[in-house]
Scaffold this active site. Structure first.
Site, PDB file in Angstrom:
ATOM      1  N   LYS A 168     -16.732 -37.793  -5.459  1.00 12.51           N
ATOM      2  CA  LYS A 168     -18.222 -38.303  -5.156  1.00 12.51           C
ATOM      3  C   LYS A 168     -19.248 -38.000  -6.372  1.00 12.51           C
ATOM      4  O   LYS A 168     -19.962 -38.584  -6.410  1.00 12.51           O
ATOM      5  CB  LYS A 168     -18.625 -37.493  -4.047  1.00 12.51           C
ATOM      6  N   ALA A 215     -21.275 -32.471   0.209  1.00  8.73           N
ATOM      7  CA  ALA A 215     -21.939 -32.844   1.690  1.00  8.73           C
ATOM      8  C   ALA A 215     -23.431 -32.023   1.847  1.00  8.73           C
ATOM      9  O   ALA A 215     -24.188 -32.352   2.586  1.00  8.73           O
ATOM     10  CB  ALA A 215     -20.993 -32.479   2.848  1.00  8.73           C
TER      11      ALA A 215
HETATM   12  P1  NDP Z   1     -16.614 -29.878  -0.979  1.00  6.67           P
HETATM   13  O1  NDP Z   1     -15.195 -29.653  -1.532  1.00  6.67           O
HETATM   14  O2  NDP Z   1     -17.543 -30.471  -2.008  1.00  6.67           O
HETATM   15  O3  NDP Z   1     -17.440 -28.448  -0.639  1.00  6.67           O
HETATM   16  C1  NDP Z   1     -16.634 -27.534   0.223  1.00  6.67           C
HETATM   17  C2  NDP Z   1     -17.452 -26.398   0.711  1.00  6.67           C
HETATM   18  O4  NDP Z   1     -16.793 -25.721   1.727  1.00  6.67           O
HETATM   19  C3  NDP Z   1     -17.990 -25.685  -0.188  1.00  6.67           C
HETATM   20  O5  NDP Z   1     -19.207 -25.132  -0.188  1.00  6.67           O
HETATM   21  C4  NDP Z   1     -16.688 -24.427  -0.206  1.00  6.67           C
HETATM   22  O6  NDP Z   1     -17.103 -23.004  -0.765  1.00  6.67           O
HETATM   23  C5  NDP Z   1     -16.794 -24.317   1.314  1.00  6.67           C
HETATM   24  N1  NDP Z   1     -15.594 -23.913   1.917  1.00  6.67           N
HETATM   25  C6  NDP Z   1     -14.419 -24.245   1.690  1.00  6.67           C
HETATM   26  N2  NDP Z   1     -13.414 -23.572   2.401  1.00  6.67           N
HETATM   27  C7  NDP Z   1     -13.875 -22.396   2.866  1.00  6.67           C
HETATM   28  C8  NDP Z   1     -13.945 -21.404   3.780  1.00  6.67           C
HETATM   29  N3  NDP Z   1     -12.569 -21.200   3.927  1.00  6.67           N
HETATM   30  N4  NDP Z   1     -14.629 -20.592   4.166  1.00  6.67           N
HETATM   31  C9  NDP Z   1     -16.000 -20.706   3.695  1.00  6.67           C
HETATM   32  N5  NDP Z   1     -16.432 -21.614   2.861  1.00  6.67           N
HETATM   33  C10 NDP Z   1     -15.422 -22.498   2.517  1.00  6.67           C
HETATM   34  O7  NDP Z   1     -16.565 -30.787   0.219  1.00  6.67           O
HETATM   35  P2  NDP Z   1     -17.914 -31.790   0.765  1.00  6.67           P
HETATM   36  O8  NDP Z   1     -19.019 -30.904   0.649  1.00  6.67           O
HETATM   37  O9  NDP Z   1     -17.873 -32.972   0.394  1.00  6.67           O
HETATM   38  O10 NDP Z   1     -17.485 -31.609   2.409  1.00  6.67           O
HETATM   39  C11 NDP Z   1     -17.555 -30.518   3.239  1.00  6.67           C
HETATM   40  C12 NDP Z   1     -17.058 -30.865   4.581  1.00  6.67           C
HETATM   41  O11 NDP Z   1     -17.885 -31.819   5.341  1.00  6.67           O
HETATM   42  C13 NDP Z   1     -15.668 -31.613   4.638  1.00  6.67           C
HETATM   43  O12 NDP Z   1     -14.912 -30.900   5.284  1.00  6.67           O
HETATM   44  C14 NDP Z   1     -15.828 -33.059   5.027  1.00  6.67           C
HETATM   45  O13 NDP Z   1     -14.803 -33.440   5.614  1.00  6.67           O
HETATM   46  C15 NDP Z   1     -17.140 -32.756   5.675  1.00  6.67           C
HETATM   47  N6  NDP Z   1     -18.252 -34.093   5.466  1.00  6.67           N
HETATM   48  C16 NDP Z   1     -18.263 -34.748   6.776  1.00  6.67           C
HETATM   49  C17 NDP Z   1     -19.123 -35.955   6.953  1.00  6.67           C
HETATM   50  C18 NDP Z   1     -19.370 -36.612   8.024  1.00  6.67           C
HETATM   51  O14 NDP Z   1     -20.062 -37.848   7.923  1.00  6.67           O
HETATM   52  N7  NDP Z   1     -19.326 -36.090   9.179  1.00  6.67           N
HETATM   53  C19 NDP Z   1     -19.430 -36.444   5.707  1.00  6.67           C
HETATM   54  C20 NDP Z   1     -19.422 -35.522   4.301  1.00  6.67           C
HETATM   55  C21 NDP Z   1     -18.573 -34.357   4.294  1.00  6.67           C
HETATM   56  P3  NDP Z   1     -16.998 -22.885  -2.186  1.00  6.67           P
HETATM   57  O15 NDP Z   1     -18.104 -23.282  -2.982  1.00  6.67           O
HETATM   58  O16 NDP Z   1     -16.946 -21.148  -2.114  1.00  6.67           O
HETATM   59  O17 NDP Z   1     -15.523 -23.262  -2.622  1.00  6.67           O
END
Ligand code: NDP
Length: 261
Positions: free
Chosen positions: A55, A121
């Site tokens: 993205k 997101a």
């Molecule tokens: P990214 O990989 O860019 O970011 C992931 C985020 O999740 C980061 O803030 C990360 O924290 C955090 N994270 C991951 N694992 C954990 C954990 N075990 N405990 C706490 N925090 C955690 O992903 P996106 O931002 O693009 O997407 C996030 C979610 O939203 C995805 O699962 C995606 O499927 C969903 N989504 C849904 C959409 C919809 O239309 N319904 C649209 C877009 C996304 P850190 O920075 O510390 O790694």
């Protein structure tokens, strides 16, 4: 990518609108992403959705960005325009906002909101929540560096935006708590403390189906009165992309009511 629900959603929209459409999947890699987009366009492709982890890279292959893609620093939608240029948009935040306001009837003006996550997101969400007149937008994230980068990017532009430390939250409770993390994919929930929640709190997981459950169950156990997963957001962000590509907004109610299945 292989698990994407986008093809079935877009084919349902196309059937509803009477538009011939072929929407498939392209597996890519960081090394080949730009070439994959160029090949798709050379073969006559009109539009692409871009998913993790491309993205941010998607903004780099575009000639122009929408304001919301620029604010989010990432794009999920590419449009090959008739003049040959590539336009990048981010429809995730708009899909979220539409689901919250139109489908769920939430009043965001004056609301206290906690957003958990600092990935693409979450950034897409902030780009849209910024215009809604929230009373507070507190953002928490597992990694402090990523949270700091996000806050620095919005410094001075969104006074209601502040960093939140989940372990230290005591209240008052939030009106809306959005889980924008992928923790649910690992069967985990962000550790939101009880003080952040009341019976008036709406808990919203961007994930949908089974992966949304750890967060939603946690929130229900703490007494949140309203629980929603991100299926509506997924359908609405797809509708925004469809609108950009075909200049017609499909009706989303039927697909949303069917649920993720
Ligand atoms: P990214 O990989 O860019 O970011 C992931 C985020 O999740 C980061 O803030 C990360 O924290 C955090 N994270 C991951 N694992 C954990 C954990 N075990 N405990 C706490 N925090 C955690 O992903 P996106 O931002 O693009 O997407 C996030 C979610 O939203 C995805 O699962 C995606 O499927 C969903 N989504 C849904 C959409 C919809 O239309 N319904 C649209 C877009 C996304 P850190 O920075 O510390 O790694």
């Amino acid at each position: 990518m292989a698990h994407s629900r986008s093809p079935e959603i877009h084919h349902a929209f196309a059937a509803q609108c009477g538009i011939p459409l072929r929407y498939g999947r392209i597996e890519s890699s960081p090394e080949t992403f730009a070439a994959d987009v160029a090949r798709f366009i050379a073969q006559g492709g009109h539009g692409l959705n871009v998913t993790l982890p491309f993205k941010e890279t998607a903004t780099a292959v575009a000639d122009d960005l929408s304001t919301r893609a620029r604010l989010a620093g990432c794009a999920n939608t590419l449009l090959h325009r008739s003049d040959g240029s590539v336009f990048a948009d981010n429809t995730d935040g708009a899909g979220l906002l539409r689901d919250l306001e139109e489908n769920l009837g939430l009043e965001l003006r004056g609301a206290r909101v906690l957003l958990i996550g600092a990935g693409g997101a979450a950034r897409g969400a902030i780009a849209m929540l910024a215009g809604t007149g929230l009373a507070a937008l507190d953002v928490a994230n597992r990694s402090r560096e990523r949270l700091r980068t996000l806050l620095d990017a919005w410094s001075g532009r969104l006074p209601e935006l502040a960093a939140a430390d989940l372990r230290a939250l005591q209240g008052p409770p939030y009106d809306l708590i959005i889980d924008a993390t992928s923790a649910g994919l690992a069967g985990e929930s962000p550790a939101v403390p009880a003080g952040a929640i009341s019976a008036r709190t709406t808990a919203y997981a961007m994930l949908y189906g089974e992966p949304a459950m750890p967060f939603l169950v946690h929130m229900r156990q703490l007494g949140a009165g309203h629980l929603h997963d991100g299926w509506g957001m997924l359908v609405e962000q797809a509708a925004e992309s469809f609108l950009l590509w075909h200049r017609v907004r499909p009706d989303t109610a039927d697909l949303i009511s069917r649920g993720p299945g």
